[in-house]
Scaffold this active site. Structure first.
Site, PDB file in Angstrom:
ATOM      1  N   LYS A 113     -21.914 -34.560  49.894  1.00  0.00           N
ATOM      2  CA  LYS A 113     -22.731 -35.531  50.577  1.00  0.00           C
ATOM      3  C   LYS A 113     -23.610 -36.631  49.482  1.00  0.00           C
ATOM      4  O   LYS A 113     -23.694 -37.382  49.431  1.00  0.00           O
ATOM      5  CB  LYS A 113     -23.713 -35.059  51.736  1.00  0.00           C
ATOM      6  CG  LYS A 113     -22.936 -34.491  52.931  1.00  0.00           C
ATOM      7  CD  LYS A 113     -23.716 -34.698  54.266  1.00  0.00           C
ATOM      8  CE  LYS A 113     -23.114 -34.399  55.466  1.00  0.00           C
ATOM      9  NZ  LYS A 113     -23.689 -34.276  56.637  1.00  0.00           N
ATOM     10  N   LYS A 195     -11.450 -32.908  55.813  1.00  0.00           N
ATOM     11  CA  LYS A 195     -12.034 -32.545  57.109  1.00  0.00           C
ATOM     12  C   LYS A 195     -12.266 -33.950  57.824  1.00  0.00           C
ATOM     13  O   LYS A 195     -12.701 -34.818  57.027  1.00  0.00           O
ATOM     14  CB  LYS A 195     -13.456 -31.576  56.987  1.00  0.00           C
ATOM     15  CG  LYS A 195     -13.995 -31.477  58.124  1.00  0.00           C
ATOM     16  CD  LYS A 195     -15.502 -30.980  57.902  1.00  0.00           C
ATOM     17  CE  LYS A 195     -16.301 -32.029  58.263  1.00  0.00           C
ATOM     18  NZ  LYS A 195     -17.695 -31.570  58.683  1.00  0.00           N
ATOM     19  N   LYS A 198     -17.536 -37.492  61.323  1.00  0.00           N
ATOM     20  CA  LYS A 198     -17.796 -38.817  61.708  1.00  0.00           C
ATOM     21  C   LYS A 198     -18.419 -39.724  60.902  1.00  0.00           C
ATOM     22  O   LYS A 198     -18.696 -40.857  61.351  1.00  0.00           O
ATOM     23  CB  LYS A 198     -18.834 -38.246  62.996  1.00  0.00           C
ATOM     24  CG  LYS A 198     -20.106 -37.463  62.436  1.00  0.00           C
ATOM     25  CD  LYS A 198     -21.185 -37.367  63.791  1.00  0.00           C
ATOM     26  CE  LYS A 198     -21.279 -36.089  64.013  1.00  0.00           C
ATOM     27  NZ  LYS A 198     -22.458 -35.167  62.994  1.00  0.00           N
TER      28      LYS A 198
END
Ligand code: ATP
Ligand code: LTN
Length: 332
Positions: A113, A195, A198
């Site tokens: 991230k 993966k 969202k």
């Protein structure tokens, strides 16, 4: 046995969140050995990356309606919003003070991230797993149903619980991860080695539970596969087809082995059509219930009960933790 889990209201809830987490919550709520089940909206986690205020509020409400629409029964599960239970932040801070920077820097989710943060990496993004540990330890949870990607955070939670227990005396239950065999890692439709997420900037990579049904079908039909033409489960050489097999297996409750046998003479187009129709069949009733719930007073009713119950448990625990650590004045 007490269970807890949460999802961040950080965007559109995806088929990955549903198959890896929510669908399992719905199954677990009927198990006799589960005496207490808490499911929350992890809004404090969502702000580890920038969020638009209005979108965040909307996503919180939408996630609650999604939980209910997917079949979580508020008679069996306490549903609440994390920020309405201040003890999460209180315990998160104490655990931050017992965690090491090195162990937080090793978290793969942090490493992934942080690369995407153009405006700077917040301190919260690094310390997020100690807040997550607080979410779990606050309730003496025995098990935590999550997708595969959360396994490392649960291991850290166990480490923090054991470290605290050794330092201050027995305080926390050391929780077990509860990772379903099927659906624990649904992959992106456009890059099936990644993966499904969202927060993927490409909406074709994921299926949002609330996507228009025709769009859902279109996304599945255009999912990236290979040119080998054979339907087989091989996550290394055929990640795209394997991912569609996983999805079909979860929504039809059929084993992958049986599906491979069934489709051994089919072509990709026939197979994708079946996956598209099966996912549509699963999502249609969820969307219908969602639309009935999203503006109903039911959401506040459920959230008020959940908030009160969670605060009752959490405040008792945080008082004990303060006494163990020596914070403030002694309370009984
Ligand atoms: P973000 O992209 O904002 O990090 P996310 O889509 O990864 O979000 P989370 O809120 O982090 O979703 O995860 C909520 C739950 O859904 C967790 O239990 C997580 O393990 C599970 N989950 C998330 N993505 C997947 C996936 N692709 N397959 C299976 N489970 C998943
Ligand atoms: N970290 C999780 C969401 C989450 C969670 C939790 C899950 C926050 N707190 C406690 C289980 C238990 C995520 O990002 N998927």
């Amino acid at each position: 046995m007490r269970l807890i889990s949460g999802i961040q209201p950080s965007g559109n809830i995806t088929l990955g969140n549903y198959l890896g987490a929510i669908k399992n919550f719905v199954k677990l709520q009927d198990r006799e050995d589960i005496t207490d089940f808490l499911v929350f909206v992890a809004d404090m986690h969502a702000i580890t990356v920038p969020q638009d205020k209005q979108a965040l509020r909307q996503n919180i409400k939408s996630l609650v309606a999604t939980y209910l629409a997917c079949g979580l029964n508020p008679e069996k599960v306490h549903i609440f919003i994390q920020s309405e239970v201040p003890a999460h932040a209180q315990l998160g801070w104490i655990l931050q003070c017992n965690g090491y920077i090195g162990e937080l820097e090793r978290m793969t989710q942090f490493k992934d991230k942080k690369e995407k943060q153009v405006a700077g990496v917040s301190v919260g993004l690094l310390t997020y797993p100690s807040l997550m540990a607080g979410d779990i330890l606050l309730y003496d949870s025995d098990a935590v149903p999550v997708g595969q990607d959360q396994k490392q955070h649960l291991e850290l939670t166990r480490t923090l619980a054991e470290r605290f227990n050794n330092k201050y005396g027995d305080t926390f239950v050391v929780p077990e991860p509860f990772i379903a065999e099927a659906g624990a890692k649904v992959m992106s439709l456009t890059e099936p080695t990644k993966k499904m997420s969202k927060s993927d900037p490409n909406p074709k990579a994921y299926i949002a539970l609330l996507d228009d049904i025709n769009i859902v079908k279109k996304k599945i039909r255009s999912a990236v596969t290979d040119s080998d033409g054979k339907i087989a489960y091989d996550t290394v050489n055929k990640p795209g087809i394997s991912n569609l097999l996983t999805i079909l297996s979860c929504v039809t409750n059929t084993s992958i082995k049986d599906l491979v046998e069934k489709y051994k003479d089919s072509n990709y187009q026939q197979f994708k059509d079946d996956v598209a129709n099966a996912v549509a069949l699963e999502l249609e009733p969820i969307q219908k219930r969602y639309n009935e719930l999203i503006n109903s007073p039911k959401l506040d009713e459920v959230l008020n009960e959940g908030r009160d119950y969670a605060n009752y448990l959490a405040n008792k625990k945080i008082a004990k933790v303060y006494n163990k650590v020596g914070l403030g004045r002694k309370t009984k």
